[in-house]
Design a protein around this motif. Structure first.
Motif, mmCIF file in Angstrom:
data_model
loop_
_atom_site.group_PDB
_atom_site.id
_atom_site.type_symbol
_atom_site.label_atom_id
_atom_site.label_comp_id
_atom_site.label_asym_id
_atom_site.label_seq_id
_atom_site.Cartn_x
_atom_site.Cartn_y
_atom_site.Cartn_z
ATOM 1 N N GLY A 274 0.784 -1.218 0.000
ATOM 2 C CA GLY A 274 0.000 0.000 0.000
ATOM 3 C C GLY A 274 0.816 1.267 0.000
ATOM 4 O O GLY A 274 0.272 2.362 -0.178
ATOM 5 N N ASN A 275 2.127 1.122 0.209
ATOM 6 C CA ASN A 275 3.007 2.292 0.231
ATOM 7 C C ASN A 275 4.007 2.240 -0.917
ATOM 8 O O ASN A 275 4.234 1.188 -1.517
ATOM 9 C CB ASN A 275 3.777 2.357 1.558
ATOM 10 C CG ASN A 275 2.877 2.675 2.729
ATOM 11 O OD1 ASN A 275 1.687 2.929 2.578
ATOM 12 N ND2 ASN A 275 3.457 2.663 3.918
ATOM 13 N N ASP A 276 4.617 3.378 -1.202
ATOM 14 C CA ASP A 276 5.673 3.426 -2.202
ATOM 15 C C ASP A 276 6.938 2.762 -1.667
ATOM 16 O O ASP A 276 7.122 2.606 -0.459
ATOM 17 C CB ASP A 276 5.991 4.879 -2.565
ATOM 18 C CG ASP A 276 4.848 5.564 -3.290
ATOM 19 O OD1 ASP A 276 4.786 6.810 -3.229
ATOM 20 O OD2 ASP A 276 4.022 4.851 -3.901
ATOM 21 N N ARG A 277 7.802 2.405 -2.588
ATOM 22 C CA ARG A 277 9.099 1.870 -2.181
ATOM 23 C C ARG A 277 9.911 2.978 -1.521
ATOM 24 O O ARG A 277 10.001 4.089 -2.038
ATOM 25 C CB ARG A 277 9.850 1.297 -3.377
ATOM 26 C CG ARG A 277 9.233 0.005 -3.854
ATOM 27 C CD ARG A 277 10.026 -0.718 -4.905
ATOM 28 N NE ARG A 277 9.267 -1.882 -5.362
ATOM 29 C CZ ARG A 277 9.677 -2.747 -6.259
ATOM 30 N NH1 ARG A 277 10.881 -2.591 -6.820
ATOM 31 N NH2 ARG A 277 8.931 -3.762 -6.602
ATOM 32 N N GLN A 278 10.530 2.626 -0.417
ATOM 33 C CA GLN A 278 11.263 3.586 0.398
ATOM 34 C C GLN A 278 12.750 3.329 0.271
ATOM 35 O O GLN A 278 13.194 2.176 0.396
ATOM 36 C CB GLN A 278 10.832 3.434 1.858
ATOM 37 C CG GLN A 278 11.553 4.337 2.841
ATOM 38 C CD GLN A 278 11.194 3.977 4.284
ATOM 39 O OE1 GLN A 278 11.033 2.813 4.639
ATOM 40 N NE2 GLN A 278 11.087 4.989 5.124
ATOM 41 N N PHE A 279 13.500 4.362 0.031
ATOM 42 C CA PHE A 279 14.957 4.238 -0.055
ATOM 43 C C PHE A 279 15.533 3.819 1.288
ATOM 44 O O PHE A 279 15.137 4.349 2.337
ATOM 45 C CB PHE A 279 15.553 5.574 -0.478
ATOM 46 C CG PHE A 279 17.047 5.656 -0.351
ATOM 47 C CD1 PHE A 279 17.628 6.326 0.716
ATOM 48 C CD2 PHE A 279 17.867 5.038 -1.275
ATOM 49 C CE1 PHE A 279 19.002 6.400 0.848
ATOM 50 C CE2 PHE A 279 19.245 5.109 -1.148
ATOM 51 C CZ PHE A 279 19.815 5.782 -0.082
ATOM 52 N N ILE B 14 8.998 -5.712 2.561
ATOM 53 C CA ILE B 14 9.679 -6.471 1.516
ATOM 54 C C ILE B 14 10.879 -5.624 1.090
ATOM 55 O O ILE B 14 10.730 -4.448 0.773
ATOM 56 C CB ILE B 14 8.767 -6.741 0.317
ATOM 57 C CG1 ILE B 14 7.548 -7.547 0.762
ATOM 58 C CG2 ILE B 14 9.532 -7.494 -0.775
ATOM 59 C CD1 ILE B 14 6.494 -7.710 -0.317
ATOM 60 N N TYR B 15 12.042 -6.238 1.095
ATOM 61 C CA TYR B 15 13.269 -5.546 0.749
ATOM 62 C C TYR B 15 13.686 -5.915 -0.675
ATOM 63 O O TYR B 15 13.727 -7.096 -1.033
ATOM 64 C CB TYR B 15 14.378 -5.894 1.734
ATOM 65 C CG TYR B 15 14.228 -5.160 3.053
ATOM 66 C CD1 TYR B 15 13.199 -5.490 3.930
ATOM 67 C CD2 TYR B 15 15.073 -4.127 3.406
ATOM 68 C CE1 TYR B 15 13.030 -4.798 5.121
ATOM 69 C CE2 TYR B 15 14.922 -3.437 4.597
ATOM 70 C CZ TYR B 15 13.895 -3.776 5.449
ATOM 71 O OH TYR B 15 13.726 -3.096 6.636
ATOM 72 N N TYR B 16 13.990 -4.884 -1.452
ATOM 73 C CA TYR B 16 14.380 -5.062 -2.843
ATOM 74 C C TYR B 16 15.786 -4.524 -3.067
ATOM 75 O O TYR B 16 16.108 -3.422 -2.609
ATOM 76 C CB TYR B 16 13.437 -4.307 -3.770
ATOM 77 C CG TYR B 16 12.011 -4.785 -3.769
ATOM 78 C CD1 TYR B 16 11.073 -4.267 -2.881
ATOM 79 C CD2 TYR B 16 11.581 -5.771 -4.663
ATOM 80 C CE1 TYR B 16 9.755 -4.705 -2.877
ATOM 81 C CE2 TYR B 16 10.264 -6.207 -4.673
ATOM 82 C CZ TYR B 16 9.359 -5.674 -3.784
ATOM 83 O OH TYR B 16 8.058 -6.109 -3.792
ATOM 84 N N CYS B 17 16.597 -5.281 -3.783
ATOM 85 C CA CYS B 17 17.848 -4.718 -4.248
ATOM 86 C C CYS B 17 17.638 -4.160 -5.647
ATOM 87 O O CYS B 17 16.817 -4.678 -6.413
ATOM 88 C CB CYS B 17 18.977 -5.735 -4.221
ATOM 89 S SG CYS B 17 18.779 -7.156 -5.286
#
Length: 121
Positions: free
Chosen positions: A41-46, A92-95
């Motif tokens: 529901g949220n944007d990806r956060q740096f 969820i963590y994305y590289c």
């Protein structure tokens, strides 16, 4: 470029996890790498970015002093060591990989599949 993230899991608050991101398909040392995280529901956060040589890093204030990014150019792998984890780190963590040292998700052209990190009280 293909990115394969791993290392997520469930941990209690105060615990640690280490995420890995293995890259293939392009000269690893030519790429800038970053980690982002996302709650549904949220944007990806740096979270953090590391330059090509590993000599420069920038962290989000929320993780500064607790998370450490590193890269092993010989193993084509980027790591995210996460210590003193808090429930609010659950995501969820994305590289991500790209050609510029930037902090915005839209500026990265290559993404891993994401790995879930859950921190419980």
């Amino acid at each position: 470029v293909q990115l394969q993230a791993s290392g997520g899991g469930q941990v209690q608050a105060g615990g640690s996890l280490r995420l890995s991101c293995e890259a293939s398909g392009r000269t690893f040392s030519s790429l800038v790498f970053a980690w982002f995280r996302q709650v549904p529901g949220n944007d990806r956060q740096f979270v953090v970015v590391i330059n090509r040589s590993g000599s420069s890093t920038t962290y989000a204030d929320s993780v500064k002093g607790r998370f450490t990014i590193s890269r092993d150019n010989a193993k084509n792998t980027v790591y995210l060591q996460m210590n003193s984890l808090k429930p609010e780190d659950t995501a969820i963590y994305y590289c991500a990989a790209g050609s510029q040292y930037v902090f915005t998700a839209n500026d990265y052209g290559y993404w891993g599949q994401g790995t879930q990190v859950t921190v419980s009280q």
